[in-house]
Scaffold this motif. Structure first.
Motif, PDB file in Angstrom:
ATOM      1  N   GLU A   1      10.244  -8.900  -5.605  1.00  0.00           N
ATOM      2  CA  GLU A   1       9.164  -9.014  -4.763  1.00  0.00           C
ATOM      3  C   GLU A   1       8.778  -7.799  -4.070  1.00  0.00           C
ATOM      4  O   GLU A   1       8.865  -6.621  -3.671  1.00  0.00           O
ATOM      5  CB  GLU A   1       9.581  -9.426  -3.600  1.00  0.00           C
ATOM      6  N   ARG A   2       7.307  -8.173  -3.592  1.00  0.00           N
ATOM      7  CA  ARG A   2       6.665  -6.226  -2.537  1.00  0.00           C
ATOM      8  C   ARG A   2       7.519  -7.325  -1.211  1.00  0.00           C
ATOM      9  O   ARG A   2       7.354  -7.156  -0.452  1.00  0.00           O
ATOM     10  CB  ARG A   2       5.275  -7.628  -1.889  1.00  0.00           C
TER      11      ARG A   2
ATOM     12  N   ARG B   1       0.628  -2.977   0.627  1.00  0.00           N
ATOM     13  CA  ARG B   1       1.190  -2.150  -0.207  1.00  0.00           C
ATOM     14  C   ARG B   1       1.425  -2.790  -1.179  1.00  0.00           C
ATOM     15  O   ARG B   1       2.702  -3.100  -1.608  1.00  0.00           O
ATOM     16  CB  ARG B   1       1.550  -1.050   0.794  1.00  0.00           C
ATOM     17  N   ASP B   2       1.018  -2.198  -1.537  1.00  0.00           N
ATOM     18  CA  ASP B   2       1.898  -2.707  -3.866  1.00  0.00           C
ATOM     19  C   ASP B   2       3.112  -1.964  -4.023  1.00  0.00           C
ATOM     20  O   ASP B   2       3.242  -1.061  -4.649  1.00  0.00           O
ATOM     21  CB  ASP B   2       1.400  -2.849  -4.849  1.00  0.00           C
ATOM     22  N   ARG B   3       3.783  -1.992  -2.884  1.00  0.00           N
ATOM     23  CA  ARG B   3       5.520  -1.483  -3.474  1.00  0.00           C
ATOM     24  C   ARG B   3       6.746  -2.539  -3.290  1.00  0.00           C
ATOM     25  O   ARG B   3       6.793  -3.091  -2.470  1.00  0.00           O
ATOM     26  CB  ARG B   3       5.774  -0.315  -2.311  1.00  0.00           C
ATOM     27  N   SER B   4       7.336  -2.185  -4.242  1.00  0.00           N
ATOM     28  CA  SER B   4       8.046  -3.609  -4.513  1.00  0.00           C
ATOM     29  C   SER B   4       9.337  -3.302  -3.601  1.00  0.00           C
ATOM     30  O   SER B   4      10.187  -2.387  -3.214  1.00  0.00           O
ATOM     31  CB  SER B   4       8.694  -3.847  -6.217  1.00  0.00           C
TER      32      SER B   4
END
Length: 246
Positions: free
Chosen positions: A113-114, A119-122
């Motif tokens: 999950e984000r 921001r696209d960082r899991s």
């Protein structure tokens, strides 16, 4: 383009800090979120820059990883008070130990999950990144790696898929750490210039602490109370941002 500009992205610890720093100095600036405005990265590439945070005016700029450089760039004198290297070492060990506890509390089903709003960082990437910061510092000290971002912004290995693997990476990095006894005299070559080792050590310590703090927020978002949470006493003396994500 002659106005002061700050290029940043959500979840970036130094980005949060430099914006608060300038605001507290009463310095006006244009805030540019490169995640929301991808074309802004083209402006930075035109300056020869590939990472944030950056403070710029016209074609002049300074990397914002070292706030003493930022204060000089904006023409404001600031007296920075820094913990001694031995105290930083102790703080860093506390942070990394806590982060190893907390990563084990992350539900496996939530790792993809984000983690970072905007921001696209899991969650997986954020948890791994906590330990990439000291890993980058060690590689700079031991191997002369100047571009710390090449280490701490690299994606985790694809085969790292379980919280146990992230914890074990953190344990291995912690075991390699030095006490910083040379830090008051030594210099370190970095992508943002020749810096006192003491200053880089301080930044990496609070950088790890900020992301460990974010992991605690992720756990709380999942309805989980962090086991042995970090407290204000653990952060005392570190130049932590007030904000968590932005």
């Amino acid at each position: 383009m002659n106005e002061l500009r700050v290029y940043w992205r959500p979840g970036c610890s130094s980005c949060v800090k430099v914006k608060e720093f300038l605001t507290n100095l009463g310095v006006d600036y244009e805030s540019i979120n490169v995640s929301a405005r991808p074309e802004a990265m083209e402006e930075l590439r035109a300056l020869g820059v590939r990472t944030v945070p950056v403070v710029a005016r016209g074609s002049d700029y300074v990397f914002a990883q070292e706030l003493a450089d930022v204060s000089a760039f904006v023409g404001r004198r600031v007296d920075f008070q820094r913990l001694a290297p031995a105290a930083l070492y102790d703080k860093w060990q506390q942070v990394l130990s806590a982060a190893q506890r907390h990563v084990m509390q992350i539900p496996a089903a939530r790792l993809a999950e984000r983690a970072t709003p905007g921001r696209d960082r899991s969650i997986r990437e954020l948890a791994y990144h906590v330990y990439q910061v000291p890993d980058a510092f060690l590689q700079a000290v031991e191997d002369g790696v100047q571009d710390l971002t090449s280490v701490y912004n690299a994606p985790p290995p694809t085969d790292v898929t379980r919280v146990e693997q992230i914890r074990d990476y953190g344990s291995a990095v912690s075991a390699r750490r030095r006490d910083g006894s040379r830090a008051t005299q030594a210099k370190l070559q970095t992508y943002y210039g020749d810096q006192p080792l003491h200053h880089v050590m301080e930044r990496c310590t609070w950088h790890s602490a900020q992301h460990a703090r974010q992991i605690m927020a992720v756990l709380e978002r999942c309805g989980i109370s962090p086991e042995g949470p970090l407290t204000a006493a653990d952060y005392a003396g570190l130049p932590m941002p007030a904000g968590l994500w932005e």
